[in-house]
Design a protein around this motif. Structure first.
Motif, PDB file in Angstrom:
ATOM      1  N   VAL A   1       0.828  -1.202   0.000  1.00 21.64           N
ATOM      2  CA  VAL A   1       0.000   0.000   0.000  1.00 21.64           C
ATOM      3  C   VAL A   1       0.867   1.260   0.000  1.00 21.64           C
ATOM      4  N   VAL A   2       1.867   1.315   0.888  1.00 28.45           N
ATOM      5  CA  VAL A   2       2.793   2.451   0.935  1.00 28.45           C
ATOM      6  C   VAL A   2       4.210   1.885   0.803  1.00 28.45           C
TER       7      VAL A   2
ATOM      8  N   ALA B   1      13.081   5.887  -0.066  1.00 31.67           N
ATOM      9  CA  ALA B   1      13.998   6.991   0.242  1.00 31.67           C
ATOM     10  C   ALA B   1      14.391   6.924   1.717  1.00 31.67           C
ATOM     11  N   PRO B   2      15.554   7.449   2.052  1.00 33.41           N
ATOM     12  CA  PRO B   2      15.954   7.475   3.469  1.00 33.41           C
ATOM     13  C   PRO B   2      15.205   8.564   4.232  1.00 33.41           C
ATOM     14  N   ASN B   3      15.150   8.372   5.548  1.00 32.97           N
ATOM     15  CA  ASN B   3      14.634   9.396   6.468  1.00 32.97           C
ATOM     16  C   ASN B   3      13.195   9.810   6.173  1.00 32.97           C
ATOM     17  N   VAL B   4      12.343   8.820   6.014  1.00 31.11           N
ATOM     18  CA  VAL B   4      10.908   9.051   5.815  1.00 31.11           C
ATOM     19  C   VAL B   4      10.206   8.748   7.137  1.00 31.11           C
ATOM     20  N   SER B   5       9.262   9.593   7.508  1.00 35.94           N
ATOM     21  CA  SER B   5       8.469   9.388   8.715  1.00 35.94           C
ATOM     22  C   SER B   5       6.999   9.264   8.320  1.00 35.94           C
ATOM     23  N   ILE B   6       6.336   8.219   8.847  1.00 33.17           N
ATOM     24  CA  ILE B   6       4.915   7.996   8.561  1.00 33.17           C
ATOM     25  C   ILE B   6       4.202   7.743   9.878  1.00 33.17           C
ATOM     26  N   SER B   7       3.156   8.548  10.157  1.00 34.82           N
ATOM     27  CA  SER B   7       2.394   8.370  11.393  1.00 34.82           C
ATOM     28  C   SER B   7       0.953   8.809  11.200  1.00 34.82           C
ATOM     29  N   GLY B   8       0.074   8.228  12.048  1.00 36.49           N
ATOM     30  CA  GLY B   8      -1.304   8.681  12.129  1.00 36.49           C
ATOM     31  C   GLY B   8      -2.259   8.123  11.092  1.00 36.49           C
TER      32      GLY B   8
ATOM     33  N   ILE C   1       2.935  -1.328   4.730  1.00 34.06           N
ATOM     34  CA  ILE C   1       4.060  -0.455   4.385  1.00 34.06           C
ATOM     35  C   ILE C   1       5.256  -1.337   4.070  1.00 34.06           C
ATOM     36  N   GLY C   2       5.923  -1.058   2.958  1.00 37.15           N
ATOM     37  CA  GLY C   2       7.161  -1.739   2.599  1.00 37.15           C
ATOM     38  C   GLY C   2       8.298  -0.735   2.614  1.00 37.15           C
ATOM     39  N   VAL C   3       9.321  -1.015   3.414  1.00 42.13           N
ATOM     40  CA  VAL C   3      10.503  -0.161   3.478  1.00 42.13           C
ATOM     41  C   VAL C   3      11.613  -0.931   2.781  1.00 42.13           C
ATOM     42  N   MET C   4      12.044  -0.458   1.633  1.00 45.50           N
ATOM     43  CA  MET C   4      12.948  -1.215   0.783  1.00 45.50           C
ATOM     44  C   MET C   4      14.291  -0.520   0.575  1.00 45.50           C
ATOM     45  N   LEU C   5      15.362  -1.206   0.942  1.00 42.69           N
ATOM     46  CA  LEU C   5      16.739  -0.785   0.642  1.00 42.69           C
ATOM     47  C   LEU C   5      17.026   0.643   1.067  1.00 42.69           C
ATOM     48  N   THR C   6      16.622   1.001   2.275  1.00 41.57           N
ATOM     49  CA  THR C   6      16.844   2.364   2.735  1.00 41.57           C
ATOM     50  C   THR C   6      17.074   2.406   4.239  1.00 41.57           C
ATOM     51  N   THR C   7      17.402   3.570   4.763  1.00 42.15           N
ATOM     52  CA  THR C   7      17.696   3.745   6.182  1.00 42.15           C
ATOM     53  C   THR C   7      16.927   4.927   6.750  1.00 42.15           C
TER      54      THR C   7
ATOM     55  N   ALA D   1       6.822  -4.363   6.217  1.00 39.80           N
ATOM     56  CA  ALA D   1       7.847  -5.264   5.683  1.00 39.80           C
ATOM     57  C   ALA D   1       9.124  -4.470   5.461  1.00 39.80           C
ATOM     58  N   LEU D   2      10.231  -4.974   6.004  1.00 42.58           N
ATOM     59  CA  LEU D   2      11.534  -4.339   5.826  1.00 42.58           C
ATOM     60  C   LEU D   2      12.393  -5.270   4.974  1.00 42.58           C
ATOM     61  N   ALA D   3      12.914  -4.768   3.877  1.00 42.28           N
ATOM     62  CA  ALA D   3      13.760  -5.579   2.993  1.00 42.28           C
ATOM     63  C   ALA D   3      15.012  -4.790   2.643  1.00 42.28           C
TER      64      ALA D   3
END
Length: 156
Positions: free
Chosen positions: A92-93, A97-104, A121-127, A144-146
């Protein structure tokens, strides 16, 4: 003495130029999203992400947004009783990119098959991502963190 006078003149001119034309960094903007758009707000989260600059904040008003969102620049995404519905497929999301914040947010509808890559939410190849204070429903996986390191997922 001439060299010293010339040096002082150059120094004075430089100081005046700096005072007249100060160097300022670009300031972050806050973009708004609300159902239907209007009043300077975007109708979709994806549209706001496309137009946002690195460091911007996107404030999303209450409502349901039927879309998949890809965040490919460092920014802050803040929901206020907002729902992002992926319609039963995919991620879905997606954060790339690095340093992304998602809340609420309530993030729903990725589908229920983790083998099909379904996630809220998928966080891919970033920090540096920070995912917090969200609710996940009807997703195979909430977050999901990959290939992602030094990310924070808390209070979801």
């Amino acid at each position: 003495m001439k060299k010293f006078t010339r040096f002082l003149a150059i120094l004075l001119i430089t100081a005046l130029l700096i005072a007249a034309f100060p160097i300022t960094g670009a300031s972050a903007e806050t973009l708004c999203v609300k159902p239907g758009g209007g009043d300077g707000c975007y109708a979709t989260i994806s549209g706001a992400v496309t137009d946002a600059a690195t460091g911007d904040t996107i404030s999303v008003a209450s409502g349901t947004y039927n879309e998949h969102v890809t965040i490919n620049k460092s920014l802050t995404l803040v929901g206020s009783e907002a729902v992002i519905n992926g319609g039963g497929t995919g991620i879905v999301v997606l954060v790339t990119a690095p340093n992304v914040s998602i809340s609420g947010f309530t993030i729903t509808g990725s589908g229920l098959d983790p083998n099909a890559g379904a996630a809220g939410i998928g966080v891919m190849l970033t920090t540096g991502a920070r995912i917090f204070e969200n609710t996940f429903t009807a997703n195979a996986v909430g977050v999901a963190l990959a290939g992602a390191v030094n990310n924070t997922v808390e209070d979801n």
